[in-house]
Scaffold this motif. Sequence first.
Motif, PDB file in Angstrom:
ATOM      1  N   ILE A 130      -2.092  38.318   5.048  1.00  0.00           N
ATOM      2  CA  ILE A 130      -3.125  37.386   5.494  1.00  0.00           C
ATOM      3  C   ILE A 130      -3.177  36.199   4.555  1.00  0.00           C
ATOM      4  CG2 ILE A 130      -5.574  37.102   5.904  1.00  0.00           C
ATOM      5  CD1 ILE A 130      -5.063  39.140   7.753  1.00  0.00           C
ATOM      6  N   PHE A 131      -3.076  36.511   3.273  1.00  0.00           N
ATOM      7  CA  PHE A 131      -3.129  35.461   2.275  1.00  0.00           C
ATOM      8  C   PHE A 131      -2.059  34.395   2.533  1.00  0.00           C
ATOM      9  CE2 PHE A 131      -1.815  33.718  -1.799  1.00  0.00           C
ATOM     10  CZ  PHE A 131      -3.022  33.286  -2.307  1.00  0.00           C
ATOM     11  N   ALA A 132      -0.863  34.875   2.738  1.00  0.00           N
ATOM     12  CA  ALA A 132       0.254  33.929   2.919  1.00  0.00           C
ATOM     13  C   ALA A 132       0.089  33.135   4.207  1.00  0.00           C
ATOM     14  CB  ALA A 132       1.581  34.695   2.949  1.00  0.00           C
ATOM     15  N   VAL A 133      -0.272  33.838   5.242  1.00  0.00           N
ATOM     16  CA  VAL A 133      -0.383  33.168   6.519  1.00  0.00           C
ATOM     17  C   VAL A 133      -1.477  32.105   6.468  1.00  0.00           C
ATOM     18  CG1 VAL A 133      -1.167  33.528   8.870  1.00  0.00           C
ATOM     19  CG2 VAL A 133       0.596  34.972   7.925  1.00  0.00           C
ATOM     20  N   GLU A 134      -2.610  32.494   5.879  1.00  0.00           N
ATOM     21  CA  GLU A 134      -3.706  31.546   5.814  1.00  0.00           C
ATOM     22  C   GLU A 134      -3.346  30.351   4.946  1.00  0.00           C
ATOM     23  OE1 GLU A 134      -6.386  31.487   7.479  1.00  0.00           O
ATOM     24  OE2 GLU A 134      -6.320  33.471   8.399  1.00  0.00           O
ATOM     25  N   LEU A 135      -2.580  30.623   3.915  1.00  0.00           N
ATOM     26  CA  LEU A 135      -2.148  29.513   3.060  1.00  0.00           C
ATOM     27  C   LEU A 135      -1.330  28.520   3.883  1.00  0.00           C
ATOM     28  CD1 LEU A 135      -2.073  28.381   0.194  1.00  0.00           C
ATOM     29  CD2 LEU A 135       0.124  29.564  -0.104  1.00  0.00           C
ATOM     30  N   GLY A 136      -0.424  29.084   4.648  1.00  0.00           N
ATOM     31  CA  GLY A 136       0.391  28.203   5.491  1.00  0.00           C
ATOM     32  C   GLY A 136      -0.477  27.379   6.423  1.00  0.00           C
ATOM     33  N   VAL A 137      -1.418  28.044   7.060  1.00  0.00           N
ATOM     34  CA  VAL A 137      -2.295  27.339   7.985  1.00  0.00           C
ATOM     35  C   VAL A 137      -3.052  26.248   7.237  1.00  0.00           C
ATOM     36  CG1 VAL A 137      -4.301  27.573   9.473  1.00  0.00           C
ATOM     37  CG2 VAL A 137      -2.518  29.295   9.529  1.00  0.00           C
ATOM     38  N   GLY A 138      -3.595  26.633   6.080  1.00  0.00           N
ATOM     39  CA  GLY A 138      -4.378  25.669   5.317  1.00  0.00           C
ATOM     40  C   GLY A 138      -3.557  24.443   4.957  1.00  0.00           C
ATOM     41  N   VAL A 139      -2.364  24.664   4.449  1.00  0.00           N
ATOM     42  CA  VAL A 139      -1.525  23.525   4.044  1.00  0.00           C
ATOM     43  C   VAL A 139      -1.269  22.617   5.235  1.00  0.00           C
ATOM     44  CG1 VAL A 139       0.795  22.897   3.295  1.00  0.00           C
ATOM     45  CG2 VAL A 139      -0.431  24.744   2.144  1.00  0.00           C
ATOM     46  N   THR A 140      -0.898  23.212   6.344  1.00  0.00           N
ATOM     47  CA  THR A 140      -0.582  22.393   7.507  1.00  0.00           C
ATOM     48  C   THR A 140      -1.800  21.625   7.997  1.00  0.00           C
ATOM     49  OG1 THR A 140       1.076  23.971   8.166  1.00  0.00           O
ATOM     50  CG2 THR A 140       0.325  22.453   9.848  1.00  0.00           C
ATOM     51  N   VAL A 141      -2.930  22.315   8.069  1.00  0.00           N
ATOM     52  CA  VAL A 141      -4.114  21.644   8.587  1.00  0.00           C
ATOM     53  C   VAL A 141      -4.493  20.484   7.677  1.00  0.00           C
ATOM     54  CG1 VAL A 141      -6.573  21.919   9.040  1.00  0.00           C
ATOM     55  CG2 VAL A 141      -4.964  23.621   9.854  1.00  0.00           C
ATOM     56  N   THR A 142      -4.452  20.727   6.374  1.00  0.00           N
ATOM     57  CA  THR A 142      -4.751  19.643   5.451  1.00  0.00           C
ATOM     58  C   THR A 142      -3.859  18.445   5.734  1.00  0.00           C
ATOM     59  OG1 THR A 142      -5.210  21.311   3.792  1.00  0.00           O
ATOM     60  CG2 THR A 142      -4.947  19.039   3.023  1.00  0.00           C
ATOM     61  N   ALA A 143      -2.580  18.723   5.771  1.00  0.00           N
ATOM     62  CA  ALA A 143      -1.635  17.622   5.930  1.00  0.00           C
ATOM     63  C   ALA A 143      -1.855  16.909   7.254  1.00  0.00           C
ATOM     64  CB  ALA A 143      -0.205  18.160   5.846  1.00  0.00           C
ATOM     65  N   VAL A 144      -2.100  17.686   8.289  1.00  0.00           N
ATOM     66  CA  VAL A 144      -2.271  17.057   9.598  1.00  0.00           C
ATOM     67  C   VAL A 144      -3.539  16.217   9.624  1.00  0.00           C
ATOM     68  CG1 VAL A 144      -2.747  17.520  12.017  1.00  0.00           C
ATOM     69  CG2 VAL A 144      -0.950  18.761  10.862  1.00  0.00           C
ATOM     70  N   MET A 145      -4.602  16.765   9.060  1.00  0.00           N
ATOM     71  CA  MET A 145      -5.858  16.015   9.071  1.00  0.00           C
ATOM     72  C   MET A 145      -5.702  14.699   8.327  1.00  0.00           C
ATOM     73  SD  MET A 145      -7.942  17.638  10.859  1.00  0.00           S
ATOM     74  CE  MET A 145      -9.398  16.667  10.568  1.00  0.00           C
ATOM     75  N   VAL A 146      -5.086  14.770   7.181  1.00  0.00           N
ATOM     76  CA  VAL A 146      -4.943  13.550   6.393  1.00  0.00           C
ATOM     77  C   VAL A 146      -4.055  12.562   7.113  1.00  0.00           C
ATOM     78  CG1 VAL A 146      -4.141  12.603   4.210  1.00  0.00           C
ATOM     79  CG2 VAL A 146      -5.386  14.745   4.250  1.00  0.00           C
ATOM     80  N   SER A 147      -3.000  13.060   7.707  1.00  0.00           N
ATOM     81  CA  SER A 147      -2.140  12.075   8.365  1.00  0.00           C
ATOM     82  C   SER A 147      -2.800  11.522   9.609  1.00  0.00           C
ATOM     83  CB  SER A 147      -0.755  12.640   8.674  1.00  0.00           C
ATOM     84  OG  SER A 147      -0.853  13.928   9.174  1.00  0.00           O
ATOM     85  N   LEU A 148      -3.620  12.325  10.264  1.00  0.00           N
ATOM     86  CA  LEU A 148      -4.403  11.762  11.367  1.00  0.00           C
ATOM     87  C   LEU A 148      -5.271  10.618  10.864  1.00  0.00           C
ATOM     88  CD1 LEU A 148      -5.717  14.736  13.543  1.00  0.00           C
ATOM     89  CD2 LEU A 148      -4.204  12.887  14.227  1.00  0.00           C
ATOM     90  N   PHE A 149      -5.892  10.873   9.728  1.00  0.00           N
ATOM     91  CA  PHE A 149      -6.725   9.836   9.137  1.00  0.00           C
ATOM     92  C   PHE A 149      -5.908   8.585   8.838  1.00  0.00           C
ATOM     93  CE2 PHE A 149      -8.129   7.946   5.090  1.00  0.00           C
ATOM     94  CZ  PHE A 149      -9.314   7.372   5.520  1.00  0.00           C
ATOM     95  N   TYR A 150      -4.753   8.800   8.255  1.00  0.00           N
ATOM     96  CA  TYR A 150      -3.865   7.651   7.980  1.00  0.00           C
ATOM     97  C   TYR A 150      -3.548   6.918   9.265  1.00  0.00           C
ATOM     98  CZ  TYR A 150      -2.853   9.212   3.217  1.00  0.00           C
ATOM     99  OH  TYR A 150      -2.952   9.555   1.922  1.00  0.00           O
ATOM    100  N   GLY A 151      -3.239   7.723  10.248  1.00  0.00           N
ATOM    101  CA  GLY A 151      -2.834   7.112  11.506  1.00  0.00           C
ATOM    102  C   GLY A 151      -3.942   6.248  12.092  1.00  0.00           C
ATOM    103  N   PHE A 152      -5.131   6.786  12.133  1.00  0.00           N
ATOM    104  CA  PHE A 152      -6.221   6.001  12.712  1.00  0.00           C
ATOM    105  C   PHE A 152      -6.578   4.815  11.839  1.00  0.00           C
ATOM    106  CE2 PHE A 152      -7.241   9.836  15.246  1.00  0.00           C
ATOM    107  CZ  PHE A 152      -7.216   9.215  16.470  1.00  0.00           C
ATOM    108  N   ALA A 153      -6.523   5.051  10.542  1.00  0.00           N
ATOM    109  CA  ALA A 153      -6.990   4.000   9.634  1.00  0.00           C
ATOM    110  C   ALA A 153      -6.030   2.822   9.610  1.00  0.00           C
ATOM    111  CB  ALA A 153      -7.168   4.579   8.241  1.00  0.00           C
ATOM    112  N   SER A 154      -4.760   3.086   9.762  1.00  0.00           N
ATOM    113  CA  SER A 154      -3.811   1.991   9.567  1.00  0.00           C
ATOM    114  C   SER A 154      -3.635   1.176  10.845  1.00  0.00           C
ATOM    115  CB  SER A 154      -2.469   2.538   9.112  1.00  0.00           C
ATOM    116  OG  SER A 154      -1.989   3.400  10.102  1.00  0.00           O
ATOM    117  N   LYS A 155      -3.941   1.742  11.976  1.00  0.00           N
ATOM    118  CA  LYS A 155      -3.731   1.001  13.222  1.00  0.00           C
ATOM    119  C   LYS A 155      -5.051   0.431  13.705  1.00  0.00           C
ATOM    120  CE  LYS A 155       0.548   2.664  14.924  1.00  0.00           C
ATOM    121  NZ  LYS A 155       0.832   4.090  14.784  1.00  0.00           N
ATOM    122  N   ARG A 156      -5.048  -0.799  14.108  1.00  0.00           N
ATOM    123  CA  ARG A 156      -6.288  -1.356  14.638  1.00  0.00           C
ATOM    124  C   ARG A 156      -6.069  -1.767  16.085  1.00  0.00           C
ATOM    125  NH1 ARG A 156      -9.571  -4.053  10.474  1.00  0.00           N
ATOM    126  NH2 ARG A 156      -9.153  -2.609   8.787  1.00  0.00           N
TER     127      ARG A 156
END
Lengths: 142, 129, 495, 564
Positions: free
Chosen positions: A116-142
């Motif tokens: 569970i630990f490993a799987v959740e870690l994977g999920v956490g890493v991906t979600v973090t990265a996706v959320m941040v890049s979503l933010f980048y995506g929205f923020a950089s495009k107008r």
Amino acid sequence: MKIYARQRHRVLQVITRLLVPFVLIFGLYVQFHGDYGPGGGFQAGVIFASAFILYGLIFGLQRTRRVLPPSVLRWLMSLGVLIYAGTGVLTMLLGGNLLDYDVLAHDPLHGQHWGIFAVELGVGVTVTAVMVSLFYGFASKR
Amino acid sequence: MKNDSQKQVSDDSLTPLAKRFLWVESADKVRLAIYILAGLCAVLFILDFVVHRHAYAPNENTPGFYALTGFLAFSFIVLGAGLLRKLIAKPEDYYAPNAVDAEDYPEEGLNREEFAPDEIVENKPGSGS
Amino acid sequence: MMDQLPALQVMLPMVAAPLIVIIRHPFWSWLIATLISVCACWVSWLMLQQVVDGSIIRYAIGGWEAPTGIEFYVDRANAGVALLVSGLSSVVLVYAYHSIKRTVDTSKHYLFYAGWLLCLTGLIGMVITGDAFNVFVFLEISSLSTYMLIAFGSDRQALVASFRYLVMGSVGASFILIGIGFLYAATGTLNMVDLAARIPDTESPRAVLVAFSFLTVGLMIKAAVFPLHGWLLNAYHHAPIAVTAFLAGTATKVSLYILVRMFFSIFGDEYSFGYLLLNWVLLPSAIAAFVTMSLVAIYQTDLRRMLAYSSVAQIGYILAGISLATQQGLTAAVVHMFNHGMVKATLFMAVGCVLYRAGHAHIPSLERMMSRMPFTTTAFILSGLGLIGVPLTVGFVSKFTLINALMEKGWWPAVVMILASSVMATAYIGRVVYLMLFREARESSASGEGYQEVPLLMLVPMYALLALGLYFGLFGSQTLGIASGAAESLLGGYQ
Amino acid sequence: MLLSAPFLFLIASAVLAFIPQRLRAPLMLVTPVLALISIIGFGTGNHGVLNILNFELVLYRIDNLSFPFGVIFCIAAFLASLYAWHVRDLTQQVATLGYAGAALGGVFAGDLVTLFIWWEATAITSVFLIFARGTPAAMATGMRYLIIQVLSGVLLLAGLLMHFHDTGSIAFNHLGLQSTGTWLIFIAFGIKCAFPLMHNWLQDAYPAATVTGTVVLSAFTTKMAVYTLARGYAGTEMLVYIGAVMTLFPIFFAEIENDLRRVLAYSLNNQLGFMVVGVGIGTELALNGTVAHAFSHILYKSLLFMSVGAVLYRTGTSKASELGGLYRTMPITMVCCVIGAMAISAFPLFSGFISKSLILDAASKNSYYVVWFCLVVASAGVLSHSGIKIPFFTFFAHDSGKRPAEAPMHMRIAMIITAFLCVFIGVFPGFLYSILPHEVSYKPYTFSHVLTQMQLLCFALLAFVYLMKVGLHPHELRRVNIDSDWVYRKGIPSILPGVAASVIALNTRSREWALKRLERLGIQVARYASPTGPLADGWGVKAMVGAVVVLMFAILLFNLWPNA
């Protein structure tokens, strides 16, 4: 959205500097406590990412990008998925079914824990990265 | 049997095989052939009375049955056909242009060649082209 | 390792996709994607070998047995579909190398191939999973990556097409989700086998009914069944041609497979057709599909669009077979899924070759293609014959089976309609063939340089698929045998 | 399976297109030989059994009945190829091999579906031998031919589907006239077999083909049809009478026909009549007779077509009125022609004698006396148009003044081989009898048989001499004679304008109205279906969601119905 990186937001900047570490630590807490209590990779990922998003709101996109470059994000996204899938493959290699954590350690209980630990870690890493890049995506495009 | 003037090829230059058939040009010989045929017919007819045949069909054993049938059937067909022609004959271009009746065969598919006696004489029959 | 096949099937592309993103090299990402796809194909072949005798593989994920945990459920029906999906993916991927190099910016190749593998993951997952909710999850994986793949199309329309598909796809997906939710509420389980067992004695038949309706409509959207096919046309038209070839052969077929699974295995044909009169909805839309869409295809000026319409029409045939709800009808439907998948993929590949050299697929400008690109044109014509259903081709095998099934049931008007639409198919394929073979090039286009044949790497997979199609056309009894077994498995419900 | 005879031919015909000119003619000669070896090599039995769509297709069934047909088809293809050695036209070469292959395929087909495919293939391949003449008239004739042949195929398809629906089997064995399906198949066979009133295509098309094309055409289509009749309808009594009519009526037409190739086509029709009678009687003896007669018929009819073709090749015409006296310069052709004529007239020691008598014998043994008598009369008639008319008016009679060269070498060789075979079979009937479907105990050379036949023929000859002397024998005129095909070639087309005019006069308004409606419908369809039309376009998201709602409603409605 407009990014203000000016001196007159000094209060916000200071508070943000103070807040960000706590947010990060809380994120980690939710992440690693997930297998015992409320929490888990998704929530932790979002909380973790919110720290960066907050930072980005206050200090601007440029600075955030320097902290967490998009190339790293892409790498992290894949890494998260790989950790998740890799765990599954590992259990298969160890002779169990897909995601059968019992085989990961000497006894099933520990195995489940690690799995569970490993799987959740994977999920956490991906979600973090996706959320941040979503933010980048929205923020950089107008 | 006629029109010797049309011939560009003299009978002498024909191939040996063709020469054997020149008798059809002579009225006498043709008449002789007809007599031979008539004689043959007579012999066959007489044989019918001599030989016993095993037959299935009625009248088949009647002497002269086949002879009579041959002669009459042939005449009937030829004469009947002559009458039929009166009914159905049409000019050759009747179906033109949708039928080949009236047209000449296209030249590219042909190889018209006049008889050349010299070549035949040299090579003997069975060569050419 | 043999008992791990179902898991491998899904995990192979799933692991490879992030790897490709990490590697980021155009060539290597293509190579990895292709190899992985071929491996997946091999795995599904092995899997088919295991179940072809009628046995069933049930693979419990995480070691949690069925009603509690999630499981993969593999029988003759879905092993075959999995093989189709992974096989077509492999072939088209080999083909895609040059074609994609032409349409997609090199710096984005890795994303493209990663998306492709994710799409493959989703499709295969949908097919082999035995859990209703998992179907939805995999559906989303495949849908999202499909939107991305379509958006890679070279013209700006691709984005619009992708967005339209996204909207419709999301509507469909949410319908499916709602349906699954109702089912769960009514029965308290998500496992398909368990669902099938519990639905008959459920206390709330209304909820099941609503679930059934939502699931049907949702899946009909994803399968591009006639009035809900609007997303497909633009998507097929504007997507990179390799993607179109892949999707045309697989995506709608997978949704149809889920539909069939649902009708016959989960709800049971008694429920779906006997009691609920579904064929009053399915058959009319099937007939409307193959009549109107074939008609429309005749008038199209773009080859891709023409084939897209023809795809909708062909889906109509499959649906007609499904709506018969007989062994033979279902056999026809299953075999047509395979045959049409192969034929349509080949056709789109041929169109891709034309695009590769000519840069367009405008039908009136395809004159004398035979002299410019003989191999491509030959492939197009041969598989076009298959699409029409000329005897000795795969199309004939499936159409004949379908007509036979319809006649058995006495649905003569439908037979007449199928024949009419076949005539129309002859018209739209024949028109293109005529142009390609006979019409003299117009002065304007004749002045342009003659095209050359496309690279070998494009021709070889196309011809491999073509040869496979021809083979199955000649020896149709093999596919028919498997399809008949699959139909048997589907009709029999879960044991 | 690729080594089976039909496929050998098809492969060879495909290969022809890719090899240099000088190799083509040799390949055409080699192919029939290989095919013959293949037929013998495969041996009797069902080969190439395919299971397609749960049908058992038998691609290559060799048994007692199909074997002799396969053998003679190979021989015919060989001889025709030899005769056509000079042809440089790729279309004709490909068509010849393809046609022979298709005919072989039809004969060896063990099921109706396979038969249908080959059936249509013979039509499509053979028509090119007519088109190859290259004139617009030949195109028109070819199209008429093709339409009728394809019609036959369509009937066969319809019949086989109905038959399949009735019995669940597509096996091609004895069918009998038992249902609509088998009737349709019967008619399909009948068209290719040139039954009376379905015969016109034969006389129409064969004289229009090329010199070599007619030789090829004469061998296959009709004999394949005879084979299929023998396979499917042996013992159908109706065939006896159909056959009897077939033997008689073409004689009259042949007698007054001017184009010698059409005379031969009528004569071909008449000979088919004998075979059909044999099929109709259906006893072992009769079927033996049919097969034997088909075998020898192919040879002597090819020979006659070859000799007339050679004359045409050298002089540019095959019209009796234009010919005569050619024996001087074309003696070899003449001798071969006479041999062919004697064979078809069934003189003892020639092939016709030993095959036709089987059928006559079967007819009288089975008490078909009237039919038997018809056949006897027809035998006299055969002598009149094929036995006498062809050689006499071509090579003797009045001298036309034409002095063409002897036929080319390869034609002569082909004719001599064919003539030799005609005589050989006549002298040694055992060879032919040994490959017939059933055991043969028949002895053709009994004294009484020879005698009666000689009587018949000699007296017929005598009648000819007599009629010539009296001047009652019809002269050769440049005329065409209309046949029943007048109905569709002239009759209907000539009536049509009148009918149409009256229809227009009566119904102008309604017609215009209907046309306008139709046109409007067309425009409407085009508008709806065109790329920008509502059927094709306009499937925006809104429309789609609307459709979703409607469908959802429909499904719920239908689902709730039984509950309510």
